[in-house]
Design a protein around this motif. Structure first.
Motif, mmCIF file in Angstrom:
data_model
loop_
_atom_site.group_PDB
_atom_site.id
_atom_site.type_symbol
_atom_site.label_atom_id
_atom_site.label_comp_id
_atom_site.label_asym_id
_atom_site.label_seq_id
_atom_site.Cartn_x
_atom_site.Cartn_y
_atom_site.Cartn_z
ATOM 1 N N LEU A 178 -1.751 -4.454 12.364
ATOM 2 C CA LEU A 178 -3.003 -5.160 12.630
ATOM 3 C C LEU A 178 -2.987 -5.852 13.993
ATOM 4 O O LEU A 178 -4.032 -6.064 14.603
ATOM 5 C CB LEU A 178 -3.293 -6.171 11.514
ATOM 6 N N TYR A 193 -3.124 2.755 5.909
ATOM 7 C CA TYR A 193 -2.673 2.447 7.273
ATOM 8 C C TYR A 193 -1.902 3.597 7.923
ATOM 9 O O TYR A 193 -2.012 3.822 9.116
ATOM 10 C CB TYR A 193 -1.771 1.206 7.276
ATOM 11 N N GLU A 230 -6.415 6.196 11.297
ATOM 12 C CA GLU A 230 -7.554 5.379 11.721
ATOM 13 C C GLU A 230 -8.019 4.612 10.509
ATOM 14 O O GLU A 230 -8.687 5.157 9.637
ATOM 15 C CB GLU A 230 -8.679 6.278 12.227
ATOM 16 N N PHE A 231 -7.627 3.336 10.434
ATOM 17 C CA PHE A 231 -7.832 2.626 9.178
ATOM 18 C C PHE A 231 -9.062 1.727 9.171
ATOM 19 O O PHE A 231 -9.266 0.952 8.248
ATOM 20 C CB PHE A 231 -6.588 1.814 8.815
ATOM 21 N N SER A 232 -9.873 1.818 10.197
ATOM 22 C CA SER A 232 -11.115 1.042 10.140
ATOM 23 C C SER A 232 -12.193 1.759 10.926
ATOM 24 O O SER A 232 -11.903 2.600 11.769
ATOM 25 C CB SER A 232 -10.901 -0.364 10.705
ATOM 26 N N ARG A 233 -13.418 1.440 10.590
ATOM 27 C CA ARG A 233 -14.538 1.997 11.335
ATOM 28 C C ARG A 233 -15.517 0.879 11.636
ATOM 29 O O ARG A 233 -15.798 0.059 10.768
ATOM 30 C CB ARG A 233 -15.265 3.061 10.489
ATOM 31 N N CYS A 257 -18.164 -0.951 9.119
ATOM 32 C CA CYS A 257 -17.883 -0.627 7.731
ATOM 33 C C CYS A 257 -16.909 -1.625 7.122
ATOM 34 O O CYS A 257 -16.058 -2.172 7.812
ATOM 35 C CB CYS A 257 -17.266 0.764 7.619
ATOM 36 N N THR A 276 -13.846 -1.982 4.873
ATOM 37 C CA THR A 276 -12.784 -1.177 4.289
ATOM 38 C C THR A 276 -12.364 -1.797 2.964
ATOM 39 O O THR A 276 -12.033 -2.979 2.908
ATOM 40 C CB THR A 276 -11.569 -1.131 5.230
ATOM 41 N N ARG A 314 -9.686 -1.965 0.102
ATOM 42 C CA ARG A 314 -8.314 -1.600 -0.219
ATOM 43 C C ARG A 314 -8.014 -2.044 -1.633
ATOM 44 O O ARG A 314 -8.754 -2.810 -2.235
ATOM 45 C CB ARG A 314 -7.344 -2.282 0.739
ATOM 46 N N GLU A 353 -10.735 -8.761 3.602
ATOM 47 C CA GLU A 353 -11.260 -7.582 4.282
ATOM 48 C C GLU A 353 -12.086 -7.949 5.496
ATOM 49 O O GLU A 353 -12.073 -7.267 6.507
ATOM 50 C CB GLU A 353 -12.142 -6.761 3.332
ATOM 51 N N ASP A 398 -10.803 9.918 3.869
ATOM 52 C CA ASP A 398 -11.673 8.765 4.085
ATOM 53 C C ASP A 398 -12.932 9.001 3.270
ATOM 54 O O ASP A 398 -13.498 10.096 3.320
ATOM 55 C CB ASP A 398 -12.113 8.666 5.553
#
Lengths: 233, 233
Positions: free
Chosen positions: A17, A56, A69-72, A75, A77, A79, A87, B175
DNA sequence: AAGTGGTCTAGACCACCGT
DNA sequence: CGGTGGTCTAGACCACTTC
């Protein structure tokens, strides 16, 4: 959290992170991680499984460990077993309590909560905002046997953090029923939408690690501002 | 599937689906399973982790292994990396192919598929029915480099089964972007709904175990007939 | 106290990727 | 071929539940 594999996982999560690894670049090998953390290979692999489950990283046999790619942008996310507050850390979040009361379970609620009719439950209705815009309208019930005390201050911040850190409860697993429906006039007012607009709805039944239900909730998300990203293995 | 822990998991899954264990009754202990399958404790625990991830069971320290309520009437249970066809086994399922063609990726598609512009992709648009009623309208792209051949017959049954069993590809992770929106006139016609009605939408990006994208799809579910149940740990 | 799952180790061998 | 992750084992000790 004193166990080794969770410790390794949270250190690595923190590093990820913090952006210590570049996208799609190779991460350290299991061998290197064993040396760095001074634990056995199985412990490293357990930690990596957690990070993989959370979306991750992924591992490729014969090749190595890679960042996903763990985020957009735009959006949320979702988990495993983690509250919205974590989050959305970094965003401007707030909650408006609409109702908070102690009630007795009727037959329908007792069935949902897997408890006896008449059992005491906390009822909380709150509207959660991100960057000042309404994101989700939530109605939640907590079994007082599991969560003996709740107040507005806790509900205004993070109930999830209170339950795990302060009450030392361990969340086990959850059922999530996901669908969409048309909003009622009243719900629409809260979300700044109109009657008949669509809403993404999630009904959660959350269990402690003992298999006991401690929380049931109904979340109605704003259809145009909420996009949920699930990263599954 | 020749590995031991998967073998144990699939035997136990089969037993569970056959109803060999009663709800909330205790299942065999790890000790008993070790004897029955003649494998080490770690192998049993790996198999049980799979079943736990899929929402079938949970374990309680000091107590034992228990069955979870892993299905709900009228809901589609979504499990890790599993096609709709398997989820809805036992129901009357069919698919109507609306379009199937081989195209070249434009810039937008290339970005989504993490491939080069101009790469060959299969495009499939199909409407899937359960018990004769439209459930989901799906638009999917498959990278021809990963899936060299597709036809209507395969698309009419289970693409997922074809990819894993026949092509021997290993699905790694995915995803899933989940949200809802209003239907267009045309999409509404397919789902027997009207323009402006809500739809549950899932955008999938599916990766092989090597980290390569092989499939991108957009699923639009009928809002009143589709309720998705996710069983999370 | 006995039974059960939770954590951890050390080591072996196999399968796959890259050079 | 060397490097990497994938599978599997045997054994130890701890934490929690149950009686």
């Amino acid at each position: 959290m004193t166990v080794k594999y969770q410790m390794v996982a949270s250190v690595l999560e923190h590093d990820i992170l913090q952006g210590k690894f570049q996208a799609d670049e190779k991460l350290p090998t299991e061998e290197e991680l064993m040396r760095k953390f001074q634990v056995s290979r199985n412990t490293i692999r357990r930690a990596l499984n957690i990070l993989a489950d959370q979306g991750y990283v992924y591992q490729v046999q014969g090749s190595g460990l890679f960042l996903r790619e763990f985020s957009r942008p735009g959006c949320i996310t979702i988990r495993k077993m983690q509250g919205l507050t974590k989050e959305l850390a970094g965003h401007d979040m707030s909650s408006q309590i609409i109702d908070l009361s102690l009630i007795k379970a009727n037959d329908e609620l007792a069935k949902k909560m897997r408890c006896a009719p008449g059992d005491s439950l906390y009822f909380i209705k709150r509207l959660r905002f991100v960057n000042g815009e309404p994101l989700v309208l939530e109605e939640a019930y907590y079994n007082k046997k599991a969560v003996p005390y709740l107040n507005a201050e806790i509900a205004q911040t993070s109930i999830y953090r209170y339950i795990t850190d302060d009450l030392k409860l361990k969340v086990g697993f959850a059922d999530k029923l996901i669908y969409c429906d048309k909003l009622s006039k009243e719900d629409g007012d809260h979300l700044k939408l109109i009657e008949g607009d669509p809403a993404l709805i999630i009904e959660n039944t959350v269990f402690l690690n003992t298999g006991v239900v401690f929380n049931v909730s109904l979340e109605k998300y704003h259809y145009s501002s909420a996009k949920l990203l699930a990263l599954t293995f």
